[in-house]
Design a protein around this motif. Sequence first.
Motif, PDB file in Angstrom:
ATOM      1  N   TRP A  55     111.397-114.014 -87.200  1.00  0.00           N
ATOM      2  CA  TRP A  55     110.051-113.989 -87.759  1.00  0.00           C
ATOM      3  C   TRP A  55     109.316-115.263 -87.412  1.00  0.00           C
ATOM      4  CZ3 TRP A  55     114.181-113.171 -91.422  1.00  0.00           C
ATOM      5  CH2 TRP A  55     114.410-111.820 -91.707  1.00  0.00           C
ATOM      6  N   ALA A  56     108.049-115.135 -87.396  1.00  0.00           N
ATOM      7  CA  ALA A  56     107.236-116.344 -87.242  1.00  0.00           C
ATOM      8  C   ALA A  56     107.387-117.158 -88.526  1.00  0.00           C
ATOM      9  CB  ALA A  56     105.784-115.955 -87.028  1.00  0.00           C
ATOM     10  N   SER A  57     107.302-118.459 -88.415  1.00  0.00           N
ATOM     11  CA  SER A  57     107.464-119.296 -89.609  1.00  0.00           C
ATOM     12  C   SER A  57     106.303-119.051 -90.575  1.00  0.00           C
ATOM     13  CB  SER A  57     107.513-120.769 -89.213  1.00  0.00           C
ATOM     14  OG  SER A  57     106.256-121.160 -88.719  1.00  0.00           O
ATOM     15  N   ALA A  58     106.537-119.344 -91.811  1.00  0.00           N
ATOM     16  CA  ALA A  58     105.495-119.136 -92.822  1.00  0.00           C
ATOM     17  C   ALA A  58     104.265-119.979 -92.516  1.00  0.00           C
ATOM     18  CB  ALA A  58     106.052-119.486 -94.199  1.00  0.00           C
ATOM     19  N   ASP A  59     104.500-121.188 -92.006  1.00  0.00           N
ATOM     20  CA  ASP A  59     103.379-122.077 -91.666  1.00  0.00           C
ATOM     21  C   ASP A  59     102.493-121.451 -90.596  1.00  0.00           C
ATOM     22  OD1 ASP A  59     104.230-123.888 -93.458  1.00  0.00           O
ATOM     23  OD2 ASP A  59     105.180-125.253 -92.008  1.00  0.00           O
ATOM     24  N   LEU A  60     103.169-120.899 -89.586  1.00  0.00           N
ATOM     25  CA  LEU A  60     102.416-120.286 -88.482  1.00  0.00           C
ATOM     26  C   LEU A  60     101.612-119.088 -88.997  1.00  0.00           C
ATOM     27  CD1 LEU A  60     101.808-120.066 -85.417  1.00  0.00           C
ATOM     28  CD2 LEU A  60     103.789-118.569 -85.241  1.00  0.00           C
ATOM     29  N   SER A  61     102.260-118.231 -89.767  1.00  0.00           N
ATOM     30  CA  SER A  61     101.569-117.044 -90.302  1.00  0.00           C
ATOM     31  C   SER A  61     100.374-117.465 -91.159  1.00  0.00           C
ATOM     32  CB  SER A  61     102.524-116.212 -91.152  1.00  0.00           C
ATOM     33  OG  SER A  61     103.580-115.761 -90.363  1.00  0.00           O
ATOM     34  N   ASP A  62     100.595-118.463 -92.006  1.00  0.00           N
ATOM     35  CA  ASP A  62      99.515-118.924 -92.887  1.00  0.00           C
ATOM     36  C   ASP A  62      98.347-119.476 -92.079  1.00  0.00           C
ATOM     37  OD1 ASP A  62     101.020-118.179 -94.992  1.00  0.00           O
ATOM     38  OD2 ASP A  62     101.656-120.201 -95.578  1.00  0.00           O
TER      39      ASP A  62
ATOM     40  N   ASP B  30     111.518-120.741 -76.107  1.00  0.00           N
ATOM     41  CA  ASP B  30     111.371-121.994 -76.836  1.00  0.00           C
ATOM     42  C   ASP B  30     110.562-121.731 -78.097  1.00  0.00           C
ATOM     43  OD1 ASP B  30     109.884-124.498 -77.640  1.00  0.00           O
ATOM     44  OD2 ASP B  30     111.219-125.318 -76.107  1.00  0.00           O
ATOM     45  N   TRP B  31     111.137-122.129 -79.202  1.00  0.00           N
ATOM     46  CA  TRP B  31     110.526-121.834 -80.500  1.00  0.00           C
ATOM     47  C   TRP B  31     109.126-122.437 -80.630  1.00  0.00           C
ATOM     48  CZ3 TRP B  31     112.823-118.509 -83.769  1.00  0.00           C
ATOM     49  CH2 TRP B  31     112.276-118.383 -85.046  1.00  0.00           C
ATOM     50  N   HIS B  32     109.005-123.709 -80.261  1.00  0.00           N
ATOM     51  CA  HIS B  32     107.717-124.396 -80.423  1.00  0.00           C
ATOM     52  C   HIS B  32     106.665-123.851 -79.461  1.00  0.00           C
ATOM     53  CE1 HIS B  32     109.452-127.076 -83.278  1.00  0.00           C
ATOM     54  NE2 HIS B  32     110.367-127.504 -82.427  1.00  0.00           N
ATOM     55  N   VAL B  33     107.084-123.602 -78.234  1.00  0.00           N
ATOM     56  CA  VAL B  33     106.147-123.030 -77.259  1.00  0.00           C
ATOM     57  C   VAL B  33     105.698-121.652 -77.743  1.00  0.00           C
ATOM     58  CG1 VAL B  33     105.902-122.181 -74.886  1.00  0.00           C
ATOM     59  CG2 VAL B  33     107.121-124.314 -75.308  1.00  0.00           C
ATOM     60  N   ALA B  34     106.632-120.879 -78.285  1.00  0.00           N
ATOM     61  CA  ALA B  34     106.292-119.542 -78.793  1.00  0.00           C
ATOM     62  C   ALA B  34     105.278-119.643 -79.936  1.00  0.00           C
ATOM     63  CB  ALA B  34     107.554-118.834 -79.269  1.00  0.00           C
ATOM     64  N   GLU B  35     105.426-120.641 -80.777  1.00  0.00           N
ATOM     65  CA  GLU B  35     104.466-120.820 -81.883  1.00  0.00           C
ATOM     66  C   GLU B  35     103.080-121.162 -81.346  1.00  0.00           C
ATOM     67  OE1 GLU B  35     106.891-121.899 -85.883  1.00  0.00           O
ATOM     68  OE2 GLU B  35     106.189-123.612 -84.713  1.00  0.00           O
ATOM     69  N   ASP B  36     103.057-122.051 -80.359  1.00  0.00           N
ATOM     70  CA  ASP B  36     101.765-122.429 -79.759  1.00  0.00           C
ATOM     71  C   ASP B  36     101.109-121.223 -79.096  1.00  0.00           C
ATOM     72  OD1 ASP B  36     102.157-124.959 -80.606  1.00  0.00           O
ATOM     73  OD2 ASP B  36     102.818-125.770 -78.671  1.00  0.00           O
ATOM     74  N   LEU B  37     101.919-120.461 -78.375  1.00  0.00           N
ATOM     75  CA  LEU B  37     101.391-119.273 -77.689  1.00  0.00           C
ATOM     76  C   LEU B  37     100.826-118.278 -78.702  1.00  0.00           C
ATOM     77  CD1 LEU B  37     104.132-118.562 -74.975  1.00  0.00           C
ATOM     78  CD2 LEU B  37     101.761-119.169 -74.538  1.00  0.00           C
ATOM     79  N   THR B  38     101.536-118.104 -79.794  1.00  0.00           N
ATOM     80  CA  THR B  38     101.101-117.148 -80.817  1.00  0.00           C
ATOM     81  C   THR B  38      99.768-117.587 -81.434  1.00  0.00           C
ATOM     82  OG1 THR B  38     103.437-116.745 -81.317  1.00  0.00           O
ATOM     83  CG2 THR B  38     101.845-115.964 -82.930  1.00  0.00           C
ATOM     84  N   GLN B  39      99.706-118.859 -81.750  1.00  0.00           N
ATOM     85  CA  GLN B  39      98.474-119.380 -82.355  1.00  0.00           C
ATOM     86  C   GLN B  39      97.282-119.211 -81.400  1.00  0.00           C
ATOM     87  OE1 GLN B  39      99.350-122.925 -84.363  1.00  0.00           O
ATOM     88  NE2 GLN B  39      97.826-122.410 -85.891  1.00  0.00           N
ATOM     89  N   GLU B  40      97.511-119.579 -80.160  1.00  0.00           N
ATOM     90  CA  GLU B  40      96.464-119.487 -79.147  1.00  0.00           C
ATOM     91  C   GLU B  40      96.058-118.025 -78.928  1.00  0.00           C
ATOM     92  OE1 GLU B  40      94.951-121.992 -77.734  1.00  0.00           O
ATOM     93  OE2 GLU B  40      93.749-120.773 -76.353  1.00  0.00           O
ATOM     94  N   CYS B  41      97.059-117.162 -78.959  1.00  0.00           N
ATOM     95  CA  CYS B  41      96.798-115.728 -78.769  1.00  0.00           C
ATOM     96  C   CYS B  41      95.850-115.191 -79.838  1.00  0.00           C
ATOM     97  CB  CYS B  41      98.122-114.966 -78.790  1.00  0.00           C
ATOM     98  SG  CYS B  41      97.933-113.195 -78.946  1.00  0.00           S
ATOM     99  N   PHE B  42      96.112-115.531 -81.084  1.00  0.00           N
ATOM    100  CA  PHE B  42      95.282-114.995 -82.160  1.00  0.00           C
ATOM    101  C   PHE B  42      93.884-115.616 -82.161  1.00  0.00           C
ATOM    102  CE2 PHE B  42      99.329-113.442 -83.604  1.00  0.00           C
ATOM    103  CZ  PHE B  42      98.982-112.179 -84.046  1.00  0.00           C
ATOM    104  N   LEU B  43      93.829-116.844 -81.739  1.00  0.00           N
ATOM    105  CA  LEU B  43      92.519-117.499 -81.622  1.00  0.00           C
ATOM    106  C   LEU B  43      91.678-116.781 -80.567  1.00  0.00           C
ATOM    107  CD1 LEU B  43      91.238-120.066 -82.867  1.00  0.00           C
ATOM    108  CD2 LEU B  43      91.850-121.254 -80.762  1.00  0.00           C
ATOM    109  N   ARG B  44      92.331-116.506 -79.436  1.00  0.00           N
ATOM    110  CA  ARG B  44      91.638-115.819 -78.353  1.00  0.00           C
ATOM    111  C   ARG B  44      91.278-114.389 -78.756  1.00  0.00           C
ATOM    112  NH1 ARG B  44      93.485-116.675 -72.127  1.00  0.00           N
ATOM    113  NH2 ARG B  44      93.212-118.841 -72.670  1.00  0.00           N
TER     114      ARG B  44
END
Lengths: 189, 175
Positions: A55-62, B30-44
């Motif tokens: 799962w995505a972390s709670a921080d990321l989801s928030d 990579d966990w951190h890269v995946a988080e960045d990609l996800t954030q950027e994806c939703f922004l876009r």
Amino acid sequence: MNNCHQLEQYLDGTLVPTETARFESHLRGCSACRLEIEIANELDARIYAGWTSVWASADLSDSIVQCSAAHSAGAHFGVQVGYRLFALVASVVALIAIAAWYLGPHQEQIERTATKGSDIESLPVAKRIADPNSLRVAFLDEGVGPHSSILVPQVQSNDDFTIVKAYPAIRLTQHRTFNYRRTQDAQAN
Amino acid sequence: MNMTASRDVQIDFEKYVDNVFRFALSLSNDWHVAEDLTQECFLRAQQRQGQLQSALVVRSWLFKIVLNLWKDQLKKKKIDAVDGTDGDFQGREGRPDEGLSQRESCEQIVRLMQTLPNQQRSVLYLSSVEQFSNREIATLIQCSENSVKANLSIARKSLRKKLRRQLTQESTATE
């Protein structure tokens, strides 16, 4: 007959129905192929279970939810502001136009006055026009340009010309006496 | 029923956060890269919501964005995606309710998949986890359906081999 070579095709689902049936009957007597199929099923199950427990972390989801909410609010606000701004600008422009029409110089009236026959009557050239049906006159006045001309479609009489239809492109802002000449005369000069 | 994603309709992107994150993780390893990609994806996605053709294809649309972002990142940084190596799964913070064994099991299979080349890993993930059809995968990653089938077959065969070895080791260890 040994059908072990068809195992991969069976697992990929690329065998035709008759071959599939034949391979499945082969499976009943082949423990090696059965084991391979069990491993394949186990693999699929593990892949699915493994990944769906990530799962995505709670921080990321928030942060995504917050960002999304802020964006939606901003977009809604932007649309509202856009409509209101447009309405405001349109109202101001309309008010200015109405005020200018009431308070500004009466251009239509002045134009009509300026193009009345009285001005033309004072011009010797205009009086000499022979053709009673039409009159092409050149404007020599500043601001209109020496080469501008208008076609006056209706002429009342040879001696007393009255411009009954002013050319719409010519707009006058003050009373002026115009010197009209026929185009032919202007070219002759 | 209106299938078109109107600009006035707010698409509920948030429910795809986990899916997008997983796909990003399957791409980047990579966990951190995946988080960045996800954030950027939703922004876009928020910015380009008007380009979404149908509300029914939100998930694949988001995946497409992630894939493009990942490709851009590879081009910019000129880095190679982890290919055929034992990828790093660091940075992972499990949910509080997530047990240790579950984490281990999950990481085990994810690690196993990390040993596959990029294309095979993505195709296998999209097919086995997201349950996309071969045609949908082909459209998403812009290749032929035959290529998808071939990649799937090779990836599964390769992982079966590794899993068989792993299962043998497990049974030996228990004995």
